[in-house]
Each structure stands twice: as C-alpha cells, then as structure tokens.
Scaffold this motif. Structure first.
Motif, mmCIF file in Angstrom:
data_model
loop_
_atom_site.group_PDB
_atom_site.id
_atom_site.type_symbol
_atom_site.label_atom_id
_atom_site.label_comp_id
_atom_site.label_asym_id
_atom_site.label_seq_id
_atom_site.Cartn_x
_atom_site.Cartn_y
_atom_site.Cartn_z
ATOM 1 N N PRO A 31 0.663 -5.842 10.314
ATOM 2 C CA PRO A 31 -0.183 -6.788 11.050
ATOM 3 C C PRO A 31 -0.143 -6.630 12.578
ATOM 4 C CG PRO A 31 1.846 -7.855 10.379
ATOM 5 C CD PRO A 31 1.915 -6.452 9.839
ATOM 6 N N THR A 32 -1.192 -7.127 13.226
ATOM 7 C CA THR A 32 -1.235 -7.265 14.683
ATOM 8 C C THR A 32 -0.759 -8.677 14.983
ATOM 9 O OG1 THR A 32 -3.129 -5.806 14.733
ATOM 10 C CG2 THR A 32 -2.754 -7.126 16.701
ATOM 11 N N THR A 33 0.265 -8.783 15.815
ATOM 12 C CA THR A 33 0.938 -10.080 15.951
ATOM 13 C C THR A 33 0.470 -10.810 17.205
ATOM 14 O OG1 THR A 33 2.757 -8.850 16.924
ATOM 15 C CG2 THR A 33 2.974 -9.451 14.623
ATOM 16 N N TYR A 34 -0.702 -11.443 17.109
ATOM 17 C CA TYR A 34 -1.207 -12.229 18.249
ATOM 18 C C TYR A 34 -1.279 -13.714 17.941
ATOM 19 C CZ TYR A 34 -5.755 -12.191 15.875
ATOM 20 O OH TYR A 34 -6.759 -12.341 14.968
ATOM 21 N N ASP A 35 -1.136 -14.070 16.636
ATOM 22 C CA ASP A 35 -1.236 -15.475 16.224
ATOM 23 C C ASP A 35 -0.550 -15.608 14.859
ATOM 24 O OD1 ASP A 35 -1.976 -18.117 16.089
ATOM 25 O OD2 ASP A 35 -4.121 -17.761 16.309
ATOM 26 N N PHE A 36 -0.534 -16.828 14.305
ATOM 27 C CA PHE A 36 -0.031 -17.000 12.947
ATOM 28 C C PHE A 36 -0.942 -16.242 11.986
ATOM 29 C CE2 PHE A 36 1.956 -20.665 14.926
ATOM 30 C CZ PHE A 36 3.218 -20.621 14.342
ATOM 31 N N LEU A 37 -0.375 -15.666 10.938
ATOM 32 C CA LEU A 37 -1.199 -14.909 9.989
ATOM 33 C C LEU A 37 -1.938 -15.855 9.053
ATOM 34 C CD1 LEU A 37 1.109 -11.937 8.952
ATOM 35 C CD2 LEU A 37 -0.640 -12.008 10.735
ATOM 36 N N HIS A 38 -3.068 -15.401 8.636
ATOM 37 C CA HIS A 38 -4.014 -16.064 7.780
ATOM 38 C C HIS A 38 -3.676 -15.722 6.316
ATOM 39 C CE1 HIS A 38 -8.285 -16.408 6.521
ATOM 40 N NE2 HIS A 38 -8.399 -17.170 7.596
ATOM 41 N N VAL A 39 -4.092 -16.540 5.359
ATOM 42 C CA VAL A 39 -3.832 -16.171 3.952
ATOM 43 C C VAL A 39 -4.511 -14.850 3.583
ATOM 44 C CG1 VAL A 39 -3.271 -18.436 2.975
ATOM 45 C CG2 VAL A 39 -5.658 -17.749 3.137
ATOM 46 N N GLY A 40 -5.622 -14.524 4.278
ATOM 47 C CA GLY A 40 -6.287 -13.230 4.034
ATOM 48 C C GLY A 40 -5.393 -12.058 4.419
ATOM 49 N N ASN A 41 -4.616 -12.210 5.495
ATOM 50 C CA ASN A 41 -3.673 -11.145 5.889
ATOM 51 C C ASN A 41 -2.564 -10.984 4.852
ATOM 52 O OD1 ASN A 41 -3.826 -12.829 8.971
ATOM 53 N ND2 ASN A 41 -4.880 -10.904 8.608
ATOM 54 N N ALA A 42 -2.290 -12.081 4.147
ATOM 55 C CA ALA A 42 -1.172 -12.056 3.198
ATOM 56 C C ALA A 42 -1.454 -11.110 2.031
ATOM 57 C CB ALA A 42 -0.901 -13.464 2.663
ATOM 58 N N ARG A 43 -2.736 -10.879 1.721
ATOM 59 C CA ARG A 43 -3.014 -10.037 0.556
ATOM 60 C C ARG A 43 -2.480 -8.615 0.777
ATOM 61 N NH1 ARG A 43 -8.399 -8.885 -3.247
ATOM 62 N NH2 ARG A 43 -7.074 -8.266 -4.983
ATOM 63 N N ALA A 44 -2.780 -8.015 1.917
ATOM 64 C CA ALA A 44 -2.313 -6.641 2.172
ATOM 65 C C ALA A 44 -0.780 -6.599 2.221
ATOM 66 C CB ALA A 44 -2.898 -6.112 3.476
ATOM 67 N N LEU A 45 -0.170 -7.641 2.782
ATOM 68 C CA LEU A 45 1.296 -7.655 2.845
ATOM 69 C C LEU A 45 1.895 -7.717 1.452
ATOM 70 C CD1 LEU A 45 1.910 -10.110 5.833
ATOM 71 C CD2 LEU A 45 2.242 -7.630 5.820
ATOM 72 N N VAL A 46 1.326 -8.599 0.607
ATOM 73 C CA VAL A 46 1.857 -8.742 -0.754
ATOM 74 C C VAL A 46 1.614 -7.457 -1.551
ATOM 75 C CG1 VAL A 46 1.522 -9.967 -2.951
ATOM 76 C CG2 VAL A 46 1.797 -11.263 -0.840
ATOM 77 N N VAL A 47 0.432 -6.856 -1.415
ATOM 78 C CA VAL A 47 0.144 -5.633 -2.182
ATOM 79 C C VAL A 47 1.075 -4.488 -1.741
ATOM 80 C CG1 VAL A 47 -1.591 -3.834 -2.639
ATOM 81 C CG2 VAL A 47 -2.227 -6.244 -2.775
ATOM 82 N N GLY A 48 1.296 -4.338 -0.435
ATOM 83 C CA GLY A 48 2.218 -3.301 0.043
ATOM 84 C C GLY A 48 3.614 -3.509 -0.545
ATOM 85 N N ASP A 49 4.039 -4.763 -0.582
ATOM 86 C CA ASP A 49 5.362 -5.088 -1.132
ATOM 87 C C ASP A 49 5.412 -4.843 -2.640
ATOM 88 O OD1 ASP A 49 8.057 -6.447 -0.647
ATOM 89 O OD2 ASP A 49 7.229 -7.704 -2.227
ATOM 90 N N LEU A 50 4.310 -5.163 -3.339
ATOM 91 C CA LEU A 50 4.251 -4.918 -4.793
ATOM 92 C C LEU A 50 4.413 -3.431 -5.082
ATOM 93 C CD1 LEU A 50 1.302 -7.206 -6.013
ATOM 94 C CD2 LEU A 50 3.680 -7.330 -6.770
ATOM 95 N N ILE A 51 3.695 -2.601 -4.310
ATOM 96 C CA ILE A 51 3.788 -1.148 -4.522
ATOM 97 C C ILE A 51 5.240 -0.695 -4.305
ATOM 98 C CG2 ILE A 51 3.060 1.113 -3.630
ATOM 99 C CD1 ILE A 51 0.325 -0.166 -2.977
ATOM 100 N N TYR A 52 5.836 -1.174 -3.237
ATOM 101 C CA TYR A 52 7.224 -0.816 -2.923
ATOM 102 C C TYR A 52 8.166 -1.235 -4.063
ATOM 103 C CZ TYR A 52 11.576 -0.732 -0.091
ATOM 104 O OH TYR A 52 12.839 -0.497 0.396
ATOM 105 N N ARG A 53 8.031 -2.495 -4.500
ATOM 106 C CA ARG A 53 8.906 -3.008 -5.555
ATOM 107 C C ARG A 53 8.724 -2.243 -6.868
ATOM 108 N NH1 ARG A 53 11.274 -8.086 -5.359
ATOM 109 N NH2 ARG A 53 10.968 -9.237 -3.415
ATOM 110 N N ILE A 54 7.454 -1.932 -7.187
ATOM 111 C CA ILE A 54 7.194 -1.257 -8.472
ATOM 112 C C ILE A 54 7.765 0.159 -8.435
ATOM 113 C CG2 ILE A 54 5.372 -0.372 -10.002
ATOM 114 C CD1 ILE A 54 3.748 -2.955 -9.158
ATOM 115 N N LEU A 55 7.608 0.864 -7.316
ATOM 116 C CA LEU A 55 8.197 2.206 -7.209
ATOM 117 C C LEU A 55 9.713 2.123 -7.395
ATOM 118 C CD1 LEU A 55 6.171 3.620 -4.154
ATOM 119 C CD2 LEU A 55 5.879 4.252 -6.555
ATOM 120 N N LEU A 56 10.337 1.103 -6.807
ATOM 121 C CA LEU A 56 11.786 0.933 -6.968
ATOM 122 C C LEU A 56 12.134 0.635 -8.427
ATOM 123 C CD1 LEU A 56 12.680 -1.269 -3.825
ATOM 124 C CD2 LEU A 56 13.084 1.185 -4.078
ATOM 125 N N ALA A 57 11.330 -0.268 -9.043
ATOM 126 C CA ALA A 57 11.614 -0.657 -10.432
ATOM 127 C C ALA A 57 11.432 0.512 -11.386
ATOM 128 C CB ALA A 57 10.713 -1.821 -10.851
#
Ligand code: ZN
Length: 483
Positions: A31-57
């Motif tokens: 993210p670009t950190t100029y303000d509080f993040l929006h729920v729309g920004n959360a989707r890319a963060l969650v998906v990136g984390d899901l990919i990371y977690r699944i590769l680990l699992a």
C-alpha cells in the motif's frame, strides 16, 4: 503437492514450478501510506497473505516481499496540508496500516521495504537503464523509453500502437514517445529530495518495485501479485524496467486479484459509513472482514453489500459455535473408522482446493463438510463422545485450515458476541428484503438438516424480530409470511 496457478502472463492455468523448489521468490505490491486504508485495499492485502500462507502450508519455504510506498505525490500533498514532514506523515500511516494488518491476521512478510530505505538501489537501477540506452534524461527528469523494450505490453496484452490513441502528444513535449514514463523527477521546493546523478529529486512510482524485488529476491522471481488495477501500467512498467536492467525474465508467474466493487447495492445506514478497515474491524472484528474477503475466489469480482457481510457473519457463527461445542465433547474409547477416513478425505480435499489456484471458497466448503459430519455424529446426537483419534485428526485439520487460510483466529465467545450485536444492528435498522428472507429460510432448512437447532432457532428469532413468520408444512416445505 503440485500447485496450479492461473498465470496472468500466459492467461493459462499452469503448474507452478519455482526455480529453486527450496525457496520461492514472491513479491506483492503493497500500500501507499497516506491515510487509513479502505476495505477495498484490504482485498489485495488478504489475497497476498493467502498466497503466502498456502505456499507455506503446501510445504514450501518462501521469501516474501511486500513493500510500503512511503514517497508519493499523495503523501506529499497530505503532509503539506497538515504541515508535517512527508516522511513523518507516511511513517505514521505505515504504523496504522500495520495495526490493520494485524487485525486481519496477516503474517509478517520476510521483508517489508520502504521506498525511502531503497534509494541507493533505485538510483543504481536507473543508472543501468540510462547506460544501456533504455532511459534518457530530459529537463532534469529521467524517462523510460517504452519503444526500446520490444516486449512492452506482454502482460496486459496492449499494443504500443494502440496506446498512442487518446494520449495528447502536446502534453509533455520532452517525451520521446507519449507512453514513456518517469523514473526520476526533480524535487520542487519543500518536497523531500535525495541526491542523484540527475540532481536532487525522487523516484517515479514504478521503479521502486523493480528495485526492491531485485534487492531482496534477485533478478528473476517466481511469483508476483497485485490488484488487477495495477496490471497496467504499473506491472507492465515493472517488467520493462526489470527485464531491460537485468537482461532476463522478471517474474515467471503473475497473479491478479479482482476488484471489490462498491455501489452495486445501496448499503444500509448502519453499514454505510463503515468504509475504512479500522472502522469495520471496530464494529465487527477483523475475522469478519478477512472471512468476507476470502469467501469469494480472488479472481472473481466482489460486490460490497449487506448480503456479503451477512453471509460472512453466518459462516463465522457456524464455525465458532461448532468450535465451542467441539471443545466440550467428551472423549470415548470407541473409534469410528469410517469417520476417521472421512476426515482424512476432507483433509486431502482441502489441500487440493488450496493448491488449485488458491481456491479458498472450495476449502471453506470442505470445512463445512467437516462441521456437518461432527455435528451430525457427535454434537447433535446423543453419542457417548468422540474417539480420541478422530478428535485429534479433527483438531489437526482445524489448525491446518486456520494456518493455511488465516481464518478462524478470534476468540469464539468474543466473536460470537460481536456477531450477535452486528445482527441486531442489521435487522434493527433495516427491514429484511424478500431475497434476504428467502436466504435465511434456506439457511434455516440446512441448519435443521444438519441438526444445528441452535442456529435454526436463531434464524427463526431474527425473522420474528423483523415481523416475518415461518411455517413448516407437513410436506417438508417451509413458507413464510409477514405477521
Ligand atoms: Zn508494484
């Protein structure tokens, strides 16, 4: 287990073959950190984390890099308005963003670089591009010359000829080609600036990801992720910069998550203002947002509506009620081999779903199969308890699901209380639509079939509170009417 990914570069679902199977090189645009993040920004963060977690699992080691863009026009603009130093402003929102990431149960990446800490690498890469003739200096700016890279457009499938349409050539006379983009720009008075061979200034946006990927992962990476909105021009430009500077392929695989859309359905007043991650999490808990964003496949568009929030609340309630009941189950000496086999099968299916282009909704459906099985055989029936082996394999499967998807992490009783309050808010402030009533009636039917009477009673109460009466007919159907 082999992982199959829908590769945005080839537009095909392919077997994922890392260059070094012992260490995957994975980059996700942060993210670009100029303000509080929006729920729309959360989707890319969650998906990136899901990919990371699944590769680990699935048993891989992963070097995962997700950046913070802390040098940017929007940051400079906001900081000027508030009369603070831009880097102080962006650091403040990096810290707020990290709090949100924690509430969404995101794992900490291997590296979380900031632009302001990567200036040497950014300048070095631009120097290489200039030396090799892919970039040029014009009026203090350094620009990437797009036609010099013959593969430009290979990710987004855009042709250079087509890109010229609609671009007003007279806008920027110093550009050799209208698609040329900025690698370095001179600082205006009062803006943050770093020393460079082209005078004091700061980088354009795209170069940071190329430089950070090279710094922490090397010239050639295995997987790159970001939101679909970044595919053009950001990712296309990353490819151009990295491949021209490094002389090799940048990333073998690209993953793009779709948008979270707003406005398709009018949101109720109770939810309408809940738009930052922080505000949503304060009202509903992070797990509800994470669940909501994970319950739709990352490549499907998602509409933000009361309906998706309610579905996430129901799912979470089912999962956590189950966890509470399961923890109370007595252990018996009697094992049931057929059920042990069934849990083994569900475990295999969950790993298969996750390996199949990170299909979290498919894995969730399997989790509900597990919940139904244990509910039917042990919780809703008057069994003597659950066999030790079956109990252990169920617990192992629940923790596998939690680790690989990042779901199921809040305290069951606390989250059930939050869900209860959220339901009251939704049903109290807004009359149920016919569509919602039908879906609740269907959910109640399913709950009754799986003998989850607690949930079926709850749904009856929700409907009653909204003035809806339901009638179970002798032929097995259920009808409803307004009181
Ligand atoms: Zn990027």
């Amino acid at each position: 287990m082999d992982i199959f990914i829908n590769n945005s570069l080839t537009k095909k679902k392919e077997k994922f073959v890392p260059q070094d199977k012992d260490l995957i090189k994975f980059y996700s645009c942060g993210p670009t950190t100029y303000d509080f993040l929006h729920v729309g920004n959360a989707r890319a963060l969650v998906v990136g984390d899901l990919i990371y977690r699944i590769l680990l699992a699935e048993g891989y080691k992963v070097n995962f890099v997700r950046n913070f863009t802390d040098v940017d026009d929007k940051i400079i603009e906001r900081a000027a308005k508030e009369g603070v130093d831009p880097l102080v402003h962006s650091q403040r929102f990096i810290e707020e963003c990290q709090k949100d990431m924690k509430s969404l149960n995101l794992l900490t990446p291997t590296h979380s670089p900031k632009v302001s800490d990567t200036m040497n690498e950014i300048i070095e890469m631009i120097e290489v591009l200039v030396a090799k003739g892919y970039a040029y200096v014009a009026e203090g700016e350094v620009l990437f010359n797009v036609p010099s890279f013959k593969d430009y457009g290979k990710l987004s499938r855009k042709k250079l000829e087509d890109l010229q349409h609609g671009i007003r050539v007279d806008v920027d006379a110093k550009k050799k080609h209208p698609s040329d983009f900025v690698l370095w720009k001179p600082a205006k008075p009062g803006e943050p600036a770093w020393k460079s061979p082209w005078g004091p200034g700061r980088p354009g946006w795209h170069i940071e990801c190329s430089a950070m990927a090279k710094k922490f992962l090397g010239d050639h990476i295995d997987l790159h992720h970001g939101g679909i909105d970044l595919m053009f021009p950001h990712h296309e430009n990353e490819i151009a910069q990295s491949e021209c500077a490094n002389g090799c392929t940048f990333s073998n695989n690209w993953c793009h998550n779709e948008f979270l859309n707003f406005g398709a359905e009018k949101m109720s007043k109770s939810l309408g203002n809940v738009i930052t991650i922080r505000a949503f999490v304060e009202s509903y808990g992070g797990e509800v947002l994470r669940h909501l964003l994970s319950s739709v496949h990352y490549r499907s568009k998602m509409e933000w509506s009361d309906g998706v929030i309610e579905r996430a609340l129901s799912d979470i309630e089912r999962i956590h009620l189950f966890l509470l009941e399961f923890s109370k189950l007595k252990t018996s000496n009697k094992e049931t081999p057929a059920n042990i086999e069934e849990v083994k099968k569900i475990r295999k299916n969950i790993l298969n779903e996750l390996a199949n282009d990170f299909n979290v909704p498919g894995a969730l459906a399997e989790l509900f199969n597990l919940i139904r099985l244990i509910n039917r055989e042990y919780i809703a029936s008057s069994s003597e308890g659950i066999g030790q082996k079956l109990k252990e394999s169920t617990m192992e499967l629940l923790s596998l699901m939690a680790a690989s998807t990042g779901l199921i992490y809040e305290n069951p009783q606390e989250i059930l209380d939050k869900v209860g309050q959220a339901r009251k808010k939704i049903s109290g402030s807004d009359n149920l639509t016919e569509e919602k009533i039908s879906s609740l009636v269907a959910e109640r039917k399913e709950a009754r079939i799986s003998r989850d009477f607690k949930r079926s009673d709850e749904i009856r109460n929700i409907l009653q509170d909204s003035g809806v009466e339901i009638k179970d007919n002798p032929d097995g159907t259920t009808t409803w009417s307004y009181k």
